[in-house]
Enzyme design. Structure first.
Site, PDB file in Angstrom:
ATOM      1  N   HIS A 217      17.456   6.046 -20.492  1.00  0.00           N
ATOM      2  CA  HIS A 217      16.401   5.571 -20.049  1.00  0.00           C
ATOM      3  C   HIS A 217      15.260   6.484 -20.575  1.00  0.00           C
ATOM      4  CE1 HIS A 217      16.588   7.656 -16.440  1.00  0.00           C
ATOM      5  NE2 HIS A 217      15.081   8.126 -16.636  1.00  0.00           N
ATOM      6  N   ASP A 247      24.021   6.728 -18.615  1.00  0.00           N
ATOM      7  CA  ASP A 247      22.443   6.527 -18.758  1.00  0.00           C
ATOM      8  C   ASP A 247      22.599   8.269 -19.746  1.00  0.00           C
ATOM      9  OD1 ASP A 247      19.574   6.820 -18.804  1.00  0.00           O
ATOM     10  OD2 ASP A 247      19.820   6.942 -17.075  1.00  0.00           O
ATOM     11  N   GLY A 334       9.797  11.826 -13.467  1.00  0.00           N
ATOM     12  CA  GLY A 334       9.929  13.061 -13.975  1.00  0.00           C
ATOM     13  C   GLY A 334      11.172  13.671 -13.394  1.00  0.00           C
ATOM     14  N   SER A 336      13.899  12.623 -13.772  1.00  0.00           N
ATOM     15  CA  SER A 336      14.924  11.788 -14.961  1.00  0.00           C
ATOM     16  C   SER A 336      15.422  13.414 -15.778  1.00  0.00           C
ATOM     17  CB  SER A 336      14.103  10.391 -15.953  1.00  0.00           C
ATOM     18  OG  SER A 336      14.665   9.534 -14.768  1.00  0.00           O
ATOM     19  N   SER A 352      19.538  10.348 -13.220  1.00  0.00           N
ATOM     20  CA  SER A 352      19.419   8.990 -13.576  1.00  0.00           C
ATOM     21  C   SER A 352      18.535   8.220 -12.855  1.00  0.00           C
ATOM     22  CB  SER A 352      20.378   8.014 -13.629  1.00  0.00           C
ATOM     23  OG  SER A 352      20.439   6.652 -14.105  1.00  0.00           O
TER      24      SER A 352
END
Length: 462
Positions: A217, A247, A334, A336, A352
């Site tokens: 993402h 992802d 943040g 991720s 994710s």
């Protein structure tokens, strides 16, 4: 441009040099029942989590349809393998002789996967998630705080239709969302403003060029990424998958001479070498490093999880992601793309999304590294000086010293800039070092999230 131009404090994570799926030797012996049909059940072996994962993969192939999942019992350090009730053939005997603890259960993997398909067809609702829980031999269904009224009725009705022995449902106090909006590791400019994520693992792309893995993402949100909020781009997205079956993004460095270190920066200038990629095992202890909240640990609670995120581009839509690892490790915006790894230096996943935060806790889901490597054709980086080497002590504020004893675990208060982050207990502490002060002086008081009791050891180097 080489990595030496990237400030050390931006070097949150680097990767390992070995692309194998496990370093353990083959554990399964050529065991057979005696000629008279009798057998002697061997006591379950004590195994490291990585060895247990390797053994589980071998036993899944041997058992075939009789295999109904497995998990790692961290208390006894044993692999528990589920088999369908009534299955007690020579293959099961081999599993026991290989060192696994065999447990008879009711639900087959095929039945559990069929139940997951029913949930997908009838209950794909934003804010819901489900995964196979081998400890209960059921589907564990979770709904976040947005699932109310008719949505909750629809979900619980679908779960009830599967039967009480097939699935359970619980509420989460948080909201399932991707962790893309905060942090300080990698930056991009998108239509809605600045996007921040965390670098996952440095890799080599299939053409040999230097690259890194992060969340899909993040790669969908922006094409070019920088090491600072106002800096020039240093890397460009090559592949990105989100939503759907995963992802993950493969992001290539713009400078072909970029060198990528084979390590995880755990804060305060300490690093952990990453030597391989490994599949997650339910029950094992894992560590997560992210650019917002630093280092935290917890356990894997489910595999092949499906998560239905509320779409960030369509108010009425849902972004469904499958094939994820479910954990009780905390994460915040943040984080991720940040790395999930084990105490023996195995790369396991990239952050994710999930619910909750590092104050209240919650569920966090991770993209498996092995699946991302297979899909992109990349391999873990081969090391060398660069992004992860010698990160500055003050730049991972509030993360306790990964090589300190438990007696030194004052959390954020003992680290440079401790007030900027909640204190994370030292994951490399040993029981012999004493209990110490694990209070954590940072915002939100995240004390005790590391291995304060010495049970989880992570060796760091400087």
């Amino acid at each position: 441009m080489s990595h030496k131009r990237i400030p050390k404090r931006k070097a949150a994570i680097a990767a390992g040099s070995v692309a194998a799926l496990g370093a353990a030797a083959i554990l399964l012996p050529n065991a057979n029942a005696s000629q008279d049909g009798s057998s002697t059940t061997a006591a379950p072996k004590t195994l490291k989590a990585t060895d247990a994962s390797n053994l589980a993969s071998q036993l899944q192939n041997l058992l075939g349809d009789a295999f109904a999942g497995s998990y790692y019992d961290s208390g006894t350090q044993q692999l528990v393998v589920n088999v369908i009730s009534g299955e007690k053939n020579n293959v099961v005997v081999q599993a026991e002789k290989a060192g696994a603890k065999v447990r008879e259960v009711k639900n087959s993997l095929a039945a559990l996967k069929a139940g997951a398909q029913t949930l997908k067809a009838d209950a794909t609702i934003p804010g819901t998630a489900w995964a196979i829980d081998p400890k209960t031999n059921k589907l564990a269904v979770t709904a976040d705080s947005t699932v109310t009224g008719a949505k909750w009725d629809r979900l619980t009705s679908t779960v009830k239709s599967l039967g009480a022995d097939m699935a359970t449902v619980k509420k989460s106090s948080g909201t399932f969302k991707t962790k893309v909006s905060g942090g300080d590791a990698i930056f991009a400019q998108a239509q809605g403003g600045t996007v921040r994520c965390s670098l996952g693992f440095n890799v080599k792309a299939s053409d040999g060029s230097p690259a890194f893995l992060t969340a899909g993402h993040c790669g969908v949100a922006a094409k070019q990424w920088s090491d600072s909020e106002t800096g020039q781009p240093i890397a460009t997205v090559d592949q990105a998958t989100f939503p759907g079956n995963g992802d993950f993004s493969l992001v290539k460095y713009d400078d072909p001479n970029t060198q990528a270190a084979s390590e995880v920066n755990t804060g305060d200038g300490k690093t952990v070498q990453i030597t391989q990629a490994a599949d997650a095992t339910v029950g094992e202890t894992v560590f997560r490093m992210g650019s917002t909240t630093g280092l935290h640990d917890g356990q894997v609670t489910g595999l092949d999880a499906t998560v239905n995120f509320q779409s960030e581009t369509d108010p009425g839509g849902v972004d469904t992601v499958t094939g994820l690892i479910q954990t009780n490790v905390c994460a915040e915006a943040g984080d991720s793309g940040g790395s999930l790894f084990t105490q023996d230096g195995s790369a396991v996943g990239m952050t994710s999304g999930g619910s909750g935060d590092c104050t209240a806790g919650g569920e966090t889901f991770f993209q498996p590294v092995t699946a991302a490597l297979q899909a992109t054709g990349a391999t873990l980086g081969d090391g060398g000086a660069g992004v992860g080497a010698g990160a500055g002590a003050g730049d991972q504020a509030g993360t306790a010293d990964p090589s300190a004893s438990a007696g030194d675990q004052a959390g954020g208060g003992d680290a440079v800039g401790g007030g900027d982050q909640a204190g994370t207990a030292d994951p490399s502490a040993t029981a012999s070092d004493g209990a110490g002060d694990q209070s954590g002086a940072g915002v939100g008081d995240q004390s005790g999230t590391g291995a304060g009791d010495g049970s989880s050891s992570l060796t760091g180097s400087q």
